[in-house]
Design a protein around this motif. Structure first.
Motif, PDB file in Angstrom:
ATOM      1  N   LYS A  36       0.677  -1.304  -0.071  1.00 49.10           N
ATOM      2  CA  LYS A  36       0.151   0.004  -0.132  1.00 49.10           C
ATOM      3  C   LYS A  36       0.886   1.199   0.141  1.00 49.10           C
ATOM      4  O   LYS A  36       0.445   2.263  -0.742  1.00 49.10           O
ATOM      5  CB  LYS A  36      -1.053   0.124   0.986  1.00 49.10           C
ATOM      6  CG  LYS A  36      -2.013  -1.133   1.115  1.00 49.10           C
ATOM      7  CD  LYS A  36      -3.096  -1.083  -0.061  1.00 49.10           C
ATOM      8  CE  LYS A  36      -3.780  -2.053  -0.242  1.00 49.10           C
ATOM      9  NZ  LYS A  36      -4.465  -2.375  -1.225  1.00 49.10           N
ATOM     10  N   SER A  37       2.075   1.207   0.495  1.00 51.10           N
ATOM     11  CA  SER A  37       2.757   2.551   0.464  1.00 51.10           C
ATOM     12  C   SER A  37       4.259   2.348   0.817  1.00 51.10           C
ATOM     13  O   SER A  37       4.658   1.312   1.203  1.00 51.10           O
ATOM     14  CB  SER A  37       2.242   3.281   1.846  1.00 51.10           C
ATOM     15  OG  SER A  37       2.397   2.937   3.119  1.00 51.10           O
ATOM     16  N   ILE A  38       5.157   3.212   0.549  1.00 52.25           N
ATOM     17  CA  ILE A  38       6.480   3.159   0.929  1.00 52.25           C
ATOM     18  C   ILE A  38       6.663   4.564   1.417  1.00 52.25           C
ATOM     19  O   ILE A  38       6.439   5.548   0.953  1.00 52.25           O
ATOM     20  CB  ILE A  38       7.544   2.935  -0.311  1.00 52.25           C
ATOM     21  CG1 ILE A  38       9.041   2.620  -0.128  1.00 52.25           C
ATOM     22  CG2 ILE A  38       7.199   3.809  -1.413  1.00 52.25           C
ATOM     23  CD1 ILE A  38       9.739   2.328  -1.101  1.00 52.25           C
ATOM     24  N   TYR A  39       7.499   4.423   2.642  1.00 54.37           N
ATOM     25  CA  TYR A  39       8.151   5.831   3.230  1.00 54.37           C
ATOM     26  C   TYR A  39       9.588   5.645   3.231  1.00 54.37           C
ATOM     27  O   TYR A  39      10.290   4.880   3.826  1.00 54.37           O
ATOM     28  CB  TYR A  39       7.571   5.793   4.777  1.00 54.37           C
ATOM     29  CG  TYR A  39       8.167   6.708   5.406  1.00 54.37           C
ATOM     30  CD1 TYR A  39       7.618   8.051   5.209  1.00 54.37           C
ATOM     31  CD2 TYR A  39       9.087   6.509   6.556  1.00 54.37           C
ATOM     32  CE1 TYR A  39       8.224   9.143   6.233  1.00 54.37           C
ATOM     33  CE2 TYR A  39       9.678   7.609   7.289  1.00 54.37           C
ATOM     34  CZ  TYR A  39       9.222   8.727   7.200  1.00 54.37           C
ATOM     35  OH  TYR A  39       9.665  10.008   7.765  1.00 54.37           O
ATOM     36  N   VAL A  40      10.069   6.508   2.331  1.00 58.05           N
ATOM     37  CA  VAL A  40      11.546   6.770   2.328  1.00 58.05           C
ATOM     38  C   VAL A  40      12.070   7.428   3.523  1.00 58.05           C
ATOM     39  O   VAL A  40      11.728   8.691   3.626  1.00 58.05           O
ATOM     40  CB  VAL A  40      12.113   7.510   1.178  1.00 58.05           C
ATOM     41  CG1 VAL A  40      13.566   7.376   0.977  1.00 58.05           C
ATOM     42  CG2 VAL A  40      11.625   6.570  -0.079  1.00 58.05           C
ATOM     43  N   GLU A  41      12.792   6.798   4.571  1.00 57.61           N
ATOM     44  CA  GLU A  41      13.509   7.260   5.766  1.00 57.61           C
ATOM     45  C   GLU A  41      14.776   7.967   5.529  1.00 57.61           C
ATOM     46  O   GLU A  41      14.956   9.030   6.249  1.00 57.61           O
ATOM     47  CB  GLU A  41      13.609   6.204   6.749  1.00 57.61           C
ATOM     48  CG  GLU A  41      12.547   5.720   7.117  1.00 57.61           C
ATOM     49  CD  GLU A  41      12.698   4.785   8.663  1.00 57.61           C
ATOM     50  OE1 GLU A  41      12.004   5.289   9.536  1.00 57.61           O
ATOM     51  OE2 GLU A  41      13.575   3.928   8.370  1.00 57.61           O
ATOM     52  N   ASN A  42      15.582   7.484   4.641  1.00 60.33           N
ATOM     53  CA  ASN A  42      16.843   8.037   4.455  1.00 60.33           C
ATOM     54  C   ASN A  42      17.375   7.760   3.128  1.00 60.33           C
ATOM     55  O   ASN A  42      17.211   6.825   2.458  1.00 60.33           O
ATOM     56  CB  ASN A  42      17.963   7.070   5.488  1.00 60.33           C
ATOM     57  CG  ASN A  42      19.107   7.757   6.068  1.00 60.33           C
ATOM     58  OD1 ASN A  42      19.386   9.115   5.709  1.00 60.33           O
ATOM     59  ND2 ASN A  42      20.231   7.101   6.458  1.00 60.33           N
ATOM     60  N   MET A  43      18.264   8.632   2.496  1.00 60.75           N
ATOM     61  CA  MET A  43      18.875   8.776   1.149  1.00 60.75           C
ATOM     62  C   MET A  43      20.424   8.879   1.442  1.00 60.75           C
ATOM     63  O   MET A  43      20.820   9.744   2.261  1.00 60.75           O
ATOM     64  CB  MET A  43      18.151   9.547   0.495  1.00 60.75           C
ATOM     65  CG  MET A  43      16.711   9.434  -0.013  1.00 60.75           C
ATOM     66  SD  MET A  43      16.008  10.706  -1.200  1.00 60.75           S
ATOM     67  CE  MET A  43      16.071  12.193  -0.277  1.00 60.75           C
ATOM     68  N   GLU A  44      21.120   8.248   0.678  1.00 66.51           N
ATOM     69  CA  GLU A  44      22.578   8.445   0.723  1.00 66.51           C
ATOM     70  C   GLU A  44      23.106   7.912  -0.783  1.00 66.51           C
ATOM     71  O   GLU A  44      22.384   7.260  -1.624  1.00 66.51           O
ATOM     72  CB  GLU A  44      23.201   7.759   1.550  1.00 66.51           C
ATOM     73  CG  GLU A  44      23.365   6.148   1.450  1.00 66.51           C
ATOM     74  CD  GLU A  44      24.193   5.372   2.220  1.00 66.51           C
ATOM     75  OE1 GLU A  44      25.573   5.507   2.316  1.00 66.51           O
ATOM     76  OE2 GLU A  44      23.679   4.407   3.181  1.00 66.51           O
ATOM     77  N   ALA A  45      24.255   8.512  -1.134  1.00 66.99           N
ATOM     78  CA  ALA A  45      24.649   8.281  -2.372  1.00 66.99           C
ATOM     79  C   ALA A  45      26.354   7.710  -2.370  1.00 66.99           C
ATOM     80  O   ALA A  45      26.942   8.442  -1.675  1.00 66.99           O
ATOM     81  CB  ALA A  45      24.547   9.404  -3.245  1.00 66.99           C
ATOM     82  N   LYS A  46      26.724   6.793  -3.159  1.00 65.82           N
ATOM     83  CA  LYS A  46      28.122   6.622  -3.145  1.00 65.82           C
ATOM     84  C   LYS A  46      28.593   7.252  -4.212  1.00 65.82           C
ATOM     85  O   LYS A  46      28.189   7.482  -5.444  1.00 65.82           O
ATOM     86  CB  LYS A  46      28.196   4.893  -3.297  1.00 65.82           C
ATOM     87  CG  LYS A  46      29.505   4.714  -3.458  1.00 65.82           C
ATOM     88  CD  LYS A  46      29.843   3.278  -3.355  1.00 65.82           C
ATOM     89  CE  LYS A  46      31.242   2.615  -3.131  1.00 65.82           C
ATOM     90  NZ  LYS A  46      31.466   1.486  -3.264  1.00 65.82           N
ATOM     91  N   VAL A  47      29.776   7.763  -3.962  1.00 65.57           N
ATOM     92  CA  VAL A  47      30.566   8.627  -4.945  1.00 65.57           C
ATOM     93  C   VAL A  47      31.737   8.272  -5.485  1.00 65.57           C
ATOM     94  O   VAL A  47      32.676   7.633  -4.538  1.00 65.57           O
ATOM     95  CB  VAL A  47      30.719  10.289  -4.339  1.00 65.57           C
ATOM     96  CG1 VAL A  47      31.197  11.084  -5.372  1.00 65.57           C
ATOM     97  CG2 VAL A  47      29.364  10.680  -3.887  1.00 65.57           C
ATOM     98  N   ASP A  48      32.348   8.241  -6.494  1.00 67.63           N
ATOM     99  CA  ASP A  48      33.423   7.771  -7.080  1.00 67.63           C
ATOM    100  C   ASP A  48      34.090   8.966  -8.119  1.00 67.63           C
ATOM    101  O   ASP A  48      33.026   9.257  -9.078  1.00 67.63           O
ATOM    102  CB  ASP A  48      33.400   6.520  -7.430  1.00 67.63           C
ATOM    103  CG  ASP A  48      34.832   6.068  -7.976  1.00 67.63           C
ATOM    104  OD1 ASP A  48      35.830   6.359  -7.327  1.00 67.63           O
ATOM    105  OD2 ASP A  48      34.838   5.057  -8.734  1.00 67.63           O
ATOM    106  N   ASP A  49      35.232   9.379  -7.816  1.00 65.31           N
ATOM    107  CA  ASP A  49      35.781  10.295  -8.937  1.00 65.31           C
ATOM    108  C   ASP A  49      34.604  11.612  -8.934  1.00 65.31           C
ATOM    109  O   ASP A  49      34.566  12.015 -10.162  1.00 65.31           O
ATOM    110  CB  ASP A  49      35.967   9.547 -10.246  1.00 65.31           C
ATOM    111  CG  ASP A  49      36.775  10.608 -11.135  1.00 65.31           C
ATOM    112  OD1 ASP A  49      37.547  11.119 -10.470  1.00 65.31           O
ATOM    113  OD2 ASP A  49      36.903  10.395 -12.360  1.00 65.31           O
ATOM    114  N   ASN A  50      34.267  11.944  -7.847  1.00 65.93           N
ATOM    115  CA  ASN A  50      33.427  13.297  -7.860  1.00 65.93           C
ATOM    116  C   ASN A  50      32.130  13.168  -8.452  1.00 65.93           C
ATOM    117  O   ASN A  50      31.479  13.966  -8.845  1.00 65.93           O
ATOM    118  CB  ASN A  50      34.013  14.394  -8.356  1.00 65.93           C
ATOM    119  CG  ASN A  50      35.101  14.832  -7.580  1.00 65.93           C
ATOM    120  OD1 ASN A  50      35.168  14.783  -6.242  1.00 65.93           O
ATOM    121  ND2 ASN A  50      36.263  15.181  -8.011  1.00 65.93           N
TER     122      ASN A  50
END
Length: 68
Positions: A36-50
């Protein structure tokens, strides 16, 4: 009376956080019905070579349990 259950998942995408959320629903729906739903609690990103190479989310997915 309906009972709603919530599970916590981690998902990722090489495209976007939106796509990571779609991936979470796609994978969860393989074993869970009545989402019925999705609640996004946290977001992050992996970075390589900027540059962002992976978008990751922690999310809670809610679904209704069927009556027996």
């Amino acid at each position: 009376m309906s009972i709603v259950k919530v599970i916590e998942v981690i998902a990722e995408s090489e495209k976007s956080w939106d796509d990571a959320a779609k991936n979470a629903i796609k994978e969860a729906s393989k074993s869970i019905k009545n989402i019925k739903s999705i609640y996004v609690e946290n977001m992050e990103a992996k970075v390589d070579d900027n540059k962002i190479i992976k978008y990751r989310i922690n999310a809670k997915i809610s679904f209704v349990l069927k009556k027996r």
